[in-house]
Design a protein around this motif. Sequence first.
Motif, short mmCIF file in Angstrom:
data_model
loop_
_atom_site.label_atom_id
_atom_site.label_comp_id
_atom_site.label_asym_id
_atom_site.label_seq_id
_atom_site.Cartn_x
_atom_site.Cartn_y
_atom_site.Cartn_z
N PRO A 13 0.81 -1.22 0.00
CA PRO A 13 0.00 0.00 0.00
C PRO A 13 0.85 1.27 0.00
O PRO A 13 0.53 2.23 -0.72
CB PRO A 13 -0.80 -0.11 1.30
CG PRO A 13 -0.83 -1.57 1.61
CD PRO A 13 0.43 -2.15 1.08
N LEU A 32 9.51 -1.85 -7.78
CA LEU A 32 9.98 -3.23 -7.86
C LEU A 32 9.32 -4.02 -6.73
O LEU A 32 9.56 -3.73 -5.55
CB LEU A 32 11.51 -3.28 -7.75
CG LEU A 32 12.25 -2.54 -8.88
CD1 LEU A 32 13.74 -2.45 -8.58
CD2 LEU A 32 12.02 -3.24 -10.22
N LYS A 34 8.51 -7.79 -5.08
CA LYS A 34 9.07 -9.14 -5.20
C LYS A 34 8.02 -10.20 -5.54
O LYS A 34 8.35 -11.23 -6.11
CB LYS A 34 9.86 -9.52 -3.95
CG LYS A 34 9.08 -9.97 -2.78
CD LYS A 34 10.06 -10.52 -1.74
CE LYS A 34 9.36 -10.78 -0.44
NZ LYS A 34 10.26 -11.11 0.64
N GLY A 38 0.54 -5.82 -3.31
CA GLY A 38 -0.22 -6.04 -2.07
C GLY A 38 -0.10 -7.44 -1.53
O GLY A 38 -0.94 -7.90 -0.76
N VAL A 47 -8.86 -10.35 7.53
CA VAL A 47 -9.01 -9.61 8.81
C VAL A 47 -9.65 -8.25 8.55
O VAL A 47 -9.24 -7.52 7.65
CB VAL A 47 -7.63 -9.41 9.48
CG1 VAL A 47 -7.76 -8.58 10.75
CG2 VAL A 47 -6.99 -10.76 9.78
N SER A 51 -8.95 0.55 11.24
CA SER A 51 -9.04 1.95 10.82
C SER A 51 -10.00 2.03 9.63
O SER A 51 -10.02 1.14 8.78
CB SER A 51 -7.66 2.49 10.43
OG SER A 51 -7.03 1.63 9.51
N VAL A 183 -2.74 -14.39 11.54
CA VAL A 183 -4.11 -14.58 12.05
C VAL A 183 -4.77 -15.65 11.18
O VAL A 183 -4.87 -15.47 9.96
CB VAL A 183 -4.90 -13.25 11.95
CG1 VAL A 183 -6.33 -13.45 12.44
CG2 VAL A 183 -4.20 -12.15 12.74
N SER A 205 -2.79 -8.45 16.74
CA SER A 205 -2.92 -9.66 15.91
C SER A 205 -3.26 -10.86 16.79
O SER A 205 -4.11 -11.68 16.44
CB SER A 205 -1.63 -9.94 15.14
OG SER A 205 -1.48 -9.01 14.10
N PHE A 377 2.70 0.99 13.47
CA PHE A 377 2.56 1.70 12.19
C PHE A 377 1.12 1.63 11.69
O PHE A 377 0.49 0.58 11.70
CB PHE A 377 3.49 1.08 11.13
CG PHE A 377 3.34 1.74 9.79
CD1 PHE A 377 3.95 2.96 9.55
CD2 PHE A 377 2.54 1.18 8.81
CE1 PHE A 377 3.77 3.60 8.32
CE2 PHE A 377 2.36 1.81 7.58
CZ PHE A 377 2.99 3.02 7.34
#
Length: 408
Positions: A13, A32, A34, A38, A47, A51, A183, A205, A377
């Motif tokens: 994101p 780039l 991997k 997302g 889940v 927010s 989860v 979590s 975060f």
Amino acid sequence: MDTERIIIIGGGPVGIEAALYGRFLGYDVTVLEKGTVGEQVQSWGHVKMFSPFGMNSSRLGRSALLAQSPDLELPDEDELIDGERWLREYIIPLATSDLLSNSIRTESAVKSVGRTWLSKGHLPSDERDACEFRVLAETPEGEEVFNAEYVIDASGVLGQPRHLGAGGVPAIGESAADVFCGVPNSQKCEQMSNARILVVGNGHSAATTINHLQSLNQRSPETQISWVVRQNTKAPIKVIDDDPLSHRHEIATSANAAVRDGNVDLHPHCTVDKISGTGPYIVTLLQWDDDDDSSLEIEVDFIIKNTGYRPDMSILTETQVHLCYATDGPIKLAAQLLGNTSEDCTQIDAGGADTLLNPEPDLFVLGSKSFGRNSNFLFHTGLNQIRDAFTIIGQRDDLDLYETIEPT
Ligand SMILES: Cc1cc2nc3c(=O)[nH]c(=O)nc-3n(C[C@H](O)[C@H](O)[C@H](O)COP(=O)(O)OP(=O)(O)OC[C@H]3O[C@@H](n4cnc5c(N)ncnc54)[C@H](O)[C@@H]3O)c2cc1C
């Protein structure tokens, strides 16, 4: 002057939003990623986010999507959606929009970042400033080098779960055991019906895991849930006073209630010492006691760890990023975060553009990776970081596309 190039590591994101911001400003952006766009959000897509969508999207992103497809119906800004919907209705449409689709290279894992003509040992100087970055990535076509004036590392932390053993050191037998990390979704929960399950960790979590297992418990009453936490407490999840995020409040109170109501067997002040067997497992717990430490053994069929994550800084070892000894995140931001006393991650002050500066010029660590081991975060903080990073890149203190873009 040629268009300046920005390489963004990670198509999560934050990487996608940063790419959008850069493209709006006319930079030559390459993301780039991997795996797939997302990829990590997909792993917890079942889940429900605590927010609301308004905090998980930017005005710029919403405007870009509506400009491309005026009839598009985005979630309401106060709606609580799950990670899967966030991906399907916001992140992936942005990544596949006309503005970004040609800028994203999936299946392209960054291996190392450096400066083409300078080694790590060259101290900060105008020469270092002027030298382009060299980024090595493993792509479907083989190893490739990408060059750019700026690098944004938004490669997250979720790929590196922390160990569940005492002191963060792997428990004896941990690597050989089939430990589930994250989860569990409904399919995984069904696999565990009527079994003995151990959950380790005490963040949101872990609380969400306990809540998912609780509903399993109601359908399959033989299910036994044990919960190991390091804290000496009967209510493992901190409930924030007057929590502005109602779903986060529900997650915390309902996990604590599961303990209080006797539906979960809590082992407070404990940590995992050893895991024996190949399933079922005998798990040896170390129990802290003021007088005398002791140990106890429990037998379980499944082990779930929710003990947090740590960043992989190995791709930046050829650059001059100064890391915090406690969080493994960049030091300036880490110092700012250590000064925050609020339990509520919506109240965290990430300190503005200055905390994004490293000894290495023009390299920015953004998103969940920038917080290192600190699990507070929020995507919303990532949007502020993107805005701040581009004030530095564009050398314009007042640059704020999130403020100046027309509201949708
Ligand atoms: C269960 C759960 C619930 C959450 N709920 C919320 C919530 O309600 N609200 C909220 O704000 N946040 C929530 N979060 C936190 C959420 O993960 C972040 O807000 C958001 O996903 C962070 O985005 P990111 O881009 O920084 O990292 P990530 O989503 O981890 O993306 C990083 C990307 O980088 C890629 N990558 C990694 N290494 C490399 C490499 N070497 N080369 C190339 N690509 C690489 C990864 O494949 C990944 O796609 C939740 C997290 C979890 C686990």
